[in-house]
Write a protein that holds these residues in place. Structure first.
Motif, short mmCIF file in Angstrom:
data_model
loop_
_atom_site.label_atom_id
_atom_site.label_comp_id
_atom_site.label_asym_id
_atom_site.label_seq_id
_atom_site.Cartn_x
_atom_site.Cartn_y
_atom_site.Cartn_z
N GLN A 141 1.26 -0.73 0.11
CA GLN A 141 0.27 0.26 0.07
C GLN A 141 1.09 1.01 -0.04
OE1 GLN A 141 -2.24 -1.35 3.80
NE2 GLN A 141 -4.61 -1.71 1.89
N PHE A 142 2.23 1.45 1.25
CA PHE A 142 2.74 2.86 0.84
C PHE A 142 3.27 2.57 -0.78
CE2 PHE A 142 7.78 3.76 0.41
CZ PHE A 142 7.65 4.83 1.62
N ASN A 143 3.88 1.55 -1.66
CA ASN A 143 4.33 1.29 -2.56
C ASN A 143 3.27 2.07 -3.73
OD1 ASN A 143 6.48 1.11 -5.07
ND2 ASN A 143 5.41 -0.91 -5.42
N ILE A 144 1.71 2.06 -3.63
CA ILE A 144 0.62 2.47 -4.48
C ILE A 144 1.05 4.14 -4.16
CG2 ILE A 144 -1.23 3.01 -4.83
CD1 ILE A 144 -1.73 -0.63 -4.74
N LEU A 145 1.07 4.42 -2.45
CA LEU A 145 0.87 5.42 -2.38
C LEU A 145 1.74 6.32 -2.64
CD1 LEU A 145 -0.59 5.57 1.60
CD2 LEU A 145 -2.15 6.40 -1.06
N PRO A 171 -4.83 4.97 -13.93
CA PRO A 171 -5.00 3.50 -13.58
C PRO A 171 -4.16 2.31 -13.18
CG PRO A 171 -3.68 3.81 -16.11
CD PRO A 171 -3.61 4.99 -15.09
N ARG A 172 -5.36 1.60 -12.95
CA ARG A 172 -4.70 0.93 -12.07
C ARG A 172 -3.12 -0.56 -12.94
NH1 ARG A 172 -9.90 -1.94 -11.91
NH2 ARG A 172 -8.80 -3.48 -13.67
N ARG A 178 -0.14 -0.77 -11.11
CA ARG A 178 0.46 -2.34 -10.67
C ARG A 178 1.94 -3.20 -11.40
NH1 ARG A 178 0.54 -7.64 -13.16
NH2 ARG A 178 -0.10 -9.16 -11.13
N LYS A 179 2.27 -1.95 -13.06
CA LYS A 179 2.89 -2.00 -13.89
C LYS A 179 4.77 -1.50 -12.75
CE LYS A 179 4.26 0.31 -17.70
NZ LYS A 179 3.85 1.04 -19.11
N ARG A 180 4.37 -0.83 -12.13
CA ARG A 180 5.20 0.22 -11.50
C ARG A 180 5.33 -0.06 -10.28
NH1 ARG A 180 4.26 6.27 -11.62
NH2 ARG A 180 6.40 5.84 -10.47
N MET A 181 5.07 -1.20 -10.30
CA MET A 181 4.72 -1.83 -8.60
C MET A 181 6.17 -2.76 -8.30
SD MET A 181 1.48 -2.70 -6.40
CE MET A 181 1.69 -2.90 -5.57
N ASP A 204 -2.55 -8.14 -5.36
CA ASP A 204 -3.44 -8.02 -6.37
C ASP A 204 -4.53 -6.51 -6.20
OD1 ASP A 204 -6.09 -7.43 -6.94
OD2 ASP A 204 -7.20 -8.78 -5.17
N VAL A 205 -3.82 -5.47 -6.59
CA VAL A 205 -3.60 -4.12 -6.64
C VAL A 205 -5.00 -3.50 -5.94
CG1 VAL A 205 -3.41 -2.17 -8.08
CG2 VAL A 205 -2.32 -3.89 -8.49
N THR A 206 -6.25 -4.64 -6.79
CA THR A 206 -7.93 -3.51 -6.76
C THR A 206 -8.03 -3.57 -5.88
OG1 THR A 206 -8.23 -4.59 -8.93
CG2 THR A 206 -9.56 -3.92 -7.37
N ARG A 207 -7.73 -4.86 -4.71
CA ARG A 207 -7.77 -4.95 -3.60
C ARG A 207 -7.05 -4.36 -1.95
NH1 ARG A 207 -5.25 -7.21 0.65
NH2 ARG A 207 -3.57 -8.26 -1.47
N LEU A 208 -6.03 -3.81 -2.75
CA LEU A 208 -5.00 -2.77 -2.21
C LEU A 208 -5.88 -0.94 -2.04
CD1 LEU A 208 -1.34 -4.20 -3.50
CD2 LEU A 208 -2.38 -4.24 -0.94
N ILE A 209 -6.21 -1.17 -3.70
CA ILE A 209 -6.55 0.72 -3.97
C ILE A 209 -7.73 0.50 -2.79
CG2 ILE A 209 -7.39 2.16 -5.33
CD1 ILE A 209 -5.07 1.01 -7.70
N ASP A 210 -8.50 -0.52 -2.94
CA ASP A 210 -10.01 -0.92 -2.41
C ASP A 210 -9.71 -0.31 -0.54
OD1 ASP A 210 -11.70 -1.77 -4.31
OD2 ASP A 210 -11.87 -3.25 -3.57
N ARG A 211 -8.36 -0.87 0.02
CA ARG A 211 -8.46 -0.52 1.03
C ARG A 211 -7.92 0.66 1.60
NH1 ARG A 211 -5.51 -6.46 2.59
NH2 ARG A 211 -7.56 -7.63 2.80
#
Length: 149
Positions: free
Chosen positions: A48-52, A64-65, A69-72, A77-84
């Motif tokens: 989640q830190f990585n997404i932020l 876009p998702r 994902r490409k940059r992680m 599961d990017v969708t679940r992480l973004i949901d949280r």
């Protein structure tokens, strides 16, 4: 017997290659655990830190998702992480202009604040993880690790 072989209670290895791979795996898990513990202070995961971090890098634009994902580092599961993250108010989804079925994700002010709190802690964690290395050794390590990709 090395520190790693003692830690995993393995007296010997079949080859230097096997020892290198097992050592990389062991050290990788230790580094990840230390950084996960740091993220837990803000009740998020390292992924989640990585997404932020990715979203802050393009702020105020959204991503876009698939691009996230490409940059992680960890292609979880990017969708679940973004949901949280969205449930905590750290990111927000917006509809893509070209195709309303797709969404873009943007970091919120709360997400930026959380990221900034963590970003001041990470340099100390990096220093602790690499405390046994001199600066030239860190640069050599970077050079060696680049050979994997």
């Amino acid at each position: 017997m090395t520190e790693i072989s003692r830690a995993i209670t393995q007296k010997s290895f079949q080859s230097p290659q096997q020892e290198a791979i097992i050592s990389l795996m062991f050290v990788s898990q230790q580094v990840k655990a230390k950084l996960e513990n740091l993220c837990e202070t803000e009740k998020i995961t390292l992924s989640q830190f990585n997404i932020l971090r990715i979203l802050k890098g393009v702020y105020p634009e959204a991503h876009p998702r698939a691009e996230i994902r490409k940059r992680m580092i960890d292609k979880s599961d990017v969708t679940r992480l973004i949901d949280r993250l969205e449930n905590r108010g750290l990111v927000r989804r917006i509809s893509a202009e070209k195709d309303k079925r797709h969404s873009l994700t943007v970091i919120t002010n709360e997400g930026i604040e959380l990221l900034e709190r963590l970003n001041v802690k990470f340099p100390q964690a990096h220093d602790e993880i690499l405390e046994k290395f001199t600066k030239p050794q860190v640069l050599s390590l970077i050079h060696l690790l680049k050979k994997f990709v």
